[in-house]
Design a protein around this motif. Structure first.
Motif, PDB file in Angstrom:
ATOM      1  N   ALA A 211      -3.474   5.047   2.611  1.00 25.19           N
ATOM      2  CA  ALA A 211      -4.435   6.148   2.707  1.00 25.19           C
ATOM      3  C   ALA A 211      -4.989   6.334   4.108  1.00 25.19           C
ATOM      4  O   ALA A 211      -5.718   7.288   4.360  1.00 25.19           O
ATOM      5  CB  ALA A 211      -5.579   6.023   1.688  1.00 25.19           C
ATOM      6  N   GLU A 212      -4.691   5.410   5.022  1.00 23.14           N
ATOM      7  CA  GLU A 212      -5.148   5.570   6.401  1.00 23.14           C
ATOM      8  C   GLU A 212      -4.143   4.877   7.324  1.00 23.14           C
ATOM      9  O   GLU A 212      -3.411   3.981   6.884  1.00 23.14           O
ATOM     10  CB  GLU A 212      -6.544   4.960   6.583  1.00 23.14           C
ATOM     11  CG  GLU A 212      -6.576   3.450   6.376  1.00 23.14           C
ATOM     12  CD  GLU A 212      -7.969   2.844   6.465  1.00 23.14           C
ATOM     13  OE1 GLU A 212      -8.952   3.596   6.558  1.00 23.14           O
ATOM     14  OE2 GLU A 212      -8.061   1.605   6.461  1.00 23.14           O
ATOM     15  N   ASN A 232       2.478  -1.710   2.450  1.00 24.69           N
ATOM     16  CA  ASN A 232       2.096  -0.368   2.869  1.00 24.69           C
ATOM     17  C   ASN A 232       2.505   0.657   1.813  1.00 24.69           C
ATOM     18  O   ASN A 232       3.667   0.701   1.414  1.00 24.69           O
ATOM     19  CB  ASN A 232       2.827  -0.090   4.195  1.00 24.69           C
ATOM     20  CG  ASN A 232       2.210   1.027   4.998  1.00 24.69           C
ATOM     21  OD1 ASN A 232       1.194   1.598   4.613  1.00 24.69           O
ATOM     22  ND2 ASN A 232       2.823   1.347   6.128  1.00 24.69           N
ATOM     23  N   ILE A 233       1.558   1.482   1.389  1.00 19.14           N
ATOM     24  CA  ILE A 233       1.881   2.549   0.428  1.00 19.14           C
ATOM     25  C   ILE A 233       1.466   3.881   1.030  1.00 19.14           C
ATOM     26  O   ILE A 233       0.427   3.984   1.678  1.00 19.14           O
ATOM     27  CB  ILE A 233       1.206   2.312  -0.941  1.00 19.14           C
ATOM     28  CG1 ILE A 233       1.682   3.348  -1.970  1.00 19.14           C
ATOM     29  CG2 ILE A 233      -0.323   2.324  -0.847  1.00 19.14           C
ATOM     30  CD1 ILE A 233       1.339   2.988  -3.410  1.00 19.14           C
ATOM     31  N   SER A 237      -2.522  13.870  -1.041  1.00 20.01           N
ATOM     32  CA  SER A 237      -2.945  14.558  -2.255  1.00 20.01           C
ATOM     33  C   SER A 237      -2.192  15.872  -2.460  1.00 20.01           C
ATOM     34  O   SER A 237      -1.891  16.220  -3.601  1.00 20.01           O
ATOM     35  CB  SER A 237      -4.446  14.796  -2.239  1.00 20.01           C
ATOM     36  OG  SER A 237      -4.838  15.337  -1.014  1.00 20.01           O
ATOM     37  N   ASP A 302       2.225  14.172   9.352  1.00 15.33           N
ATOM     38  CA  ASP A 302       2.402  12.730   9.581  1.00 15.33           C
ATOM     39  C   ASP A 302       3.672  12.491  10.393  1.00 15.33           C
ATOM     40  O   ASP A 302       4.722  13.050  10.083  1.00 15.33           O
ATOM     41  CB  ASP A 302       2.495  11.989   8.241  1.00 15.33           C
ATOM     42  CG  ASP A 302       1.171  12.005   7.503  1.00 15.33           C
ATOM     43  OD1 ASP A 302       0.126  11.868   8.165  1.00 15.33           O
ATOM     44  OD2 ASP A 302       1.169  12.167   6.265  1.00 15.33           O
ATOM     45  N   ARG A 326      -1.110  11.002  12.743  1.00 19.44           N
ATOM     46  CA  ARG A 326      -0.996  12.404  12.343  1.00 19.44           C
ATOM     47  C   ARG A 326      -0.979  13.226  13.617  1.00 19.44           C
ATOM     48  O   ARG A 326      -1.721  12.907  14.553  1.00 19.44           O
ATOM     49  CB  ARG A 326      -2.211  12.826  11.519  1.00 19.44           C
ATOM     50  CG  ARG A 326      -2.272  12.184  10.148  1.00 19.44           C
ATOM     51  CD  ARG A 326      -3.505  12.668   9.430  1.00 19.44           C
ATOM     52  NE  ARG A 326      -3.493  14.118   9.249  1.00 19.44           N
ATOM     53  CZ  ARG A 326      -2.783  14.748   8.312  1.00 19.44           C
ATOM     54  NH1 ARG A 326      -2.063  14.059   7.476  1.00 19.44           N
ATOM     55  NH2 ARG A 326      -2.819  16.055   8.205  1.00 19.44           N
ATOM     56  N   LYS A 423     -11.542   5.555   3.606  1.00 19.23           N
ATOM     57  CA  LYS A 423     -10.833   5.659   4.884  1.00 19.23           C
ATOM     58  C   LYS A 423     -11.803   5.370   6.030  1.00 19.23           C
ATOM     59  O   LYS A 423     -12.902   5.923   6.065  1.00 19.23           O
ATOM     60  CB  LYS A 423     -10.278   7.077   5.043  1.00 19.23           C
ATOM     61  CG  LYS A 423      -9.285   7.468   3.943  1.00 19.23           C
ATOM     62  CD  LYS A 423      -8.816   8.905   4.133  1.00 19.23           C
ATOM     63  CE  LYS A 423      -8.043   9.392   2.933  1.00 19.23           C
ATOM     64  NZ  LYS A 423      -6.630   9.624   3.179  1.00 19.23           N
TER      65      LYS A 423
HETATM   66  O1  DLL Z   1      -4.740   9.147   1.068  1.00 20.02           O
HETATM   67  C1  DLL Z   1      -3.368   9.292  -0.908  1.00 20.02           C
HETATM   68  C2  DLL Z   1      -3.256   7.820  -0.922  1.00 20.02           C
HETATM   69  C3  DLL Z   1      -4.162   7.073  -1.631  1.00 20.02           C
HETATM   70  C4  DLL Z   1      -2.225   7.190  -0.240  1.00 20.02           C
HETATM   71  C5  DLL Z   1      -4.058   5.687  -1.679  1.00 20.02           C
HETATM   72  C6  DLL Z   1      -2.082   5.809  -0.284  1.00 20.02           C
HETATM   73  C7  DLL Z   1      -3.005   5.067  -0.989  1.00 20.02           C
HETATM   74  P1  DLL Z   1      -5.100  12.087   1.198  1.00 20.02           P
HETATM   75  O2  DLL Z   1      -6.545  11.762   1.128  1.00 20.02           O
HETATM   76  O3  DLL Z   1      -4.670  13.477   0.912  1.00 20.02           O
HETATM   77  O4  DLL Z   1      -4.280  11.209   0.199  1.00 20.02           O
HETATM   78  O5  DLL Z   1      -4.620  11.668   2.640  1.00 20.02           O
HETATM   79  C8  DLL Z   1      -3.276  11.752   2.985  1.00 20.02           C
HETATM   80  O6  DLL Z   1      -3.486   9.948   4.567  1.00 20.02           O
HETATM   81  O7  DLL Z   1      -1.185  12.595   5.139  1.00 20.02           O
HETATM   82  C9  DLL Z   1      -1.619  10.322   5.941  1.00 20.02           C
HETATM   83  O8  DLL Z   1      -2.075  10.948   7.123  1.00 20.02           O
HETATM   84  C10 DLL Z   1      -2.644   9.304   5.509  1.00 20.02           C
HETATM   85  N1  DLL Z   1      -1.971   8.156   4.861  1.00 20.02           N
HETATM   86  C11 DLL Z   1      -1.743   7.949   3.557  1.00 20.02           C
HETATM   87  N2  DLL Z   1      -1.100   6.769   3.377  1.00 20.02           N
HETATM   88  C12 DLL Z   1      -0.902   6.256   4.619  1.00 20.02           C
HETATM   89  C13 DLL Z   1      -0.276   5.068   5.118  1.00 20.02           C
HETATM   90  C14 DLL Z   1      -4.202   9.840   0.228  1.00 20.02           C
HETATM   91  N3  DLL Z   1       0.250   4.157   4.325  1.00 20.02           N
HETATM   92  C15 DLL Z   1      -3.074  11.301   4.409  1.00 20.02           C
HETATM   93  N4  DLL Z   1      -0.251   4.882   6.461  1.00 20.02           N
HETATM   94  C16 DLL Z   1      -1.620  11.311   4.795  1.00 20.02           C
HETATM   95  C17 DLL Z   1      -0.802   5.796   7.291  1.00 20.02           C
HETATM   96  C18 DLL Z   1      -1.454   7.145   5.560  1.00 20.02           C
HETATM   97  N5  DLL Z   1      -1.405   6.913   6.887  1.00 20.02           N
END
Ligand code: DLL
Length: 433
Positions: A211-212, A232-233, A237, A302, A326, A423
């Motif tokens: 998520a970050e 790493n996941i 959204s 990304d 990003r 985040k």
């Molecule tokens: O962050 C979904 C999520 C939740 C992913 C939990 C993983 C775990 P948004 O809030 O829409 O959704 O943010 C998405 O977060 O475009 C990336 O820029 C960044 N991001 C997500 N995962 C990663 C990662 C969630 N593993 C935005 N490494 C994405 C780096 C990540 N950046």
């Protein structure tokens, strides 16, 4: 362990044949049901029937976050509203929120992607999974939750907040798996220290962190502090939520992106041209099965790479590299491009500094300035001033040498930067807009 062996090991030709069938079906669906897409197709003179090969995806126009905002809230939905069983939305701190609707089948697919992802990290139905991603409109909490339930594991739906209590619950319930942002994992670890709980003595085995943006250095730091595998996941959204792609224990060198559900491309963020395998560029995703709000060639912003080489785990799905940042997080400091993760890497290479940092960007006399505020760890904090000054000078030199920008370094006492429950906020940009 693989969750869906036939699908996760599908030979490449079969993956591509499936993707083509799904892409053709997707184009027909959006053309028939979403006026926005029909107009886009008509404007450039193509019809769904023009998609004959997988590569023809490049004929289709990109979709951007702004398109979702312009059609707020439900304008891009492709299924009747009564078939939408859940809504999620982005925070919308800049501009209108982006709203994503899921049909029951979308939720099943999301849980499948999530369960596959947890399996990549070695999670099994016997595990206890502590979910400390926020529950709510953010997809993290519910995404990880349904993934773990689909797998058959035991879920602790902790959400964010009440940090010390969470650590106690993790100990009392014997959690094996922790799902949260990497920065919150470190916050939990600190809280553990405060209440005398050593994570290395808990049954916790693996972290599912995302998520970050975060670095390999941060991964090593967390693994060492908590005595776990930090995996790493990835997800976003607009496209689905957590579980679009995931590291596997066997290689840990990239995240398998579930290609039966998503068609990835890498483009040059400036020209929009496709880039070959291995080159860094912007990830573009087409959702192949989504019914609620399918997206065609969605520009994620990304930056990453694609890697189709075979993986030791046996999964045939492409791997995306650790996210480089990003494109909209890139700082341009006096003409030099800098990503916060590059600074994080240099901070964590220096002994005595913690992964808690903030980058303050400002403009003084028409020139951009950058200040890196970083917390010292307890040991360094109690060291003599001479040592601190030497460390400060070394970090300044490394940032200048490797990134080409002159930064002011400010070492802060431990725990002086406000912790986030989700985040982490790394950049404070004070420049006038
Ligand atoms: O962050 C979904 C999520 C939740 C992913 C939990 C993983 C775990 P948004 O809030 O829409 O959704 O943010 C998405 O977060 O475009 C990336 O820029 C960044 N991001 C997500 N995962 C990663 C990662 C969630 N593993 C935005 N490494 C994405 C780096 C990540 N950046």
């Amino acid at each position: 362990m693989l969750f869906n062996i036939p699908m996760e090991t599908l030979p490449r030709e079969e993956i591509e044949a499936l993707q083509l069938r799904r892409l053709q079906d997707l184009c027909a669906r959006v053309y028939a049901n979403v006026p926005f897409y029909r107009k886009r197709f008509n404007d450039i003179g193509i019809t769904p029937g023009d998609i004959k090969r997988l590569d023809d995806v490049k004929l289709l126009p990109f979709t951007e976050k702004q398109d979702m905002r312009n059609n707020y809230p439900f304008g891009l939905f492709c299924a009747p509203r009564e078939n939408i069983v859940r809504l999620h939305a982005s925070s919308g701190t800049t501009g209108k929120a982006t709203v994503v609707g899921y049909t029951a089948r979308d939720l099943q697919h999301w849980a499948e992607c999530g369960a596959r992802s947890l399996c990549c990290a070695g999670v099994t139905p016997r595990d206890i999974v502590h979910v400390a991603y926020g529950y709510g409109l953010f997809t993290g909490g519910l995404g990880a939750h349904y993934a773990a339930e689909r797998l058959g594991a035991t879920v602790i739906p902790a959400s964010g907040g009440a940090t010390r209590r969470q650590v106690q619950l993790m100990r009392d319930f014997g959690a094996n798996v922790l799902c949260c942002t990497p920065s919150y994992a470190l916050h939990l670890w600190e809280a553990g220290q405060e209440v005398g709980i050593d994570f290395r003595e808990l049954p916790l085995r693996v972290g599912v962190f995302g998520a970050e943006p975060w670095t390999e250095e941060m991964r090593r730091d967390i693994e060492q502090k908590m005595g776990i595998q930090a995996m790493n996941i990835y997800g976003l959204s607009e496209v689905m939520g957590p579980g679009v792609a995931m590291d596997c224990l066997e290689s840990k060198t990239g995240m398998h992106l579930w290609e039966d559900f998503f068609l990835p491309e890498i483009i040059d963020p400036v020209t929009g041209e496709s880039l070959p395998e291995g080159e860094v560029g912007e990830l573009v995703l087409t959702t192949l099965t989504k019914e609620g709000i399918p997206l065609i060639r969605y520009r994620t912003r990304d930056l990453t790479t694609l890697d189709y080489t075979p993986c030791a785990c046996g999964r045939t799905h492409v791997r995306i590299g650790r996210l480089r940042g990003r494109s909209d997080d890139m700082l341009i400091i006096r003409g030099v491009n800098v990503f916060p993760q590059q600074i994080e890497g240099l901070i964590l290479e220096a002994e005595g500094l913690s992964p808690n940092y903030q980058i303050i960007v400002d403009r003084v006399d028409n020139l951009d300035t950058i200040e890196v505020q970083v917390e010292m760890n307890e040991t360094l904090f109690s060291d003599e001033i001479r040592k601190l000054q030497a460390l400060e000078a070394r970090l300044r030199k490394n940032i200048k040498e490797f990134l080409g920008v002159s930064a002011k370094i400010t070492l802060l006492s431990p725990r002086s930067i406000e912790r986030s429950e989700g985040k982490a906020k790394r950049i404070i940009d004070k420049r006038p807009k």
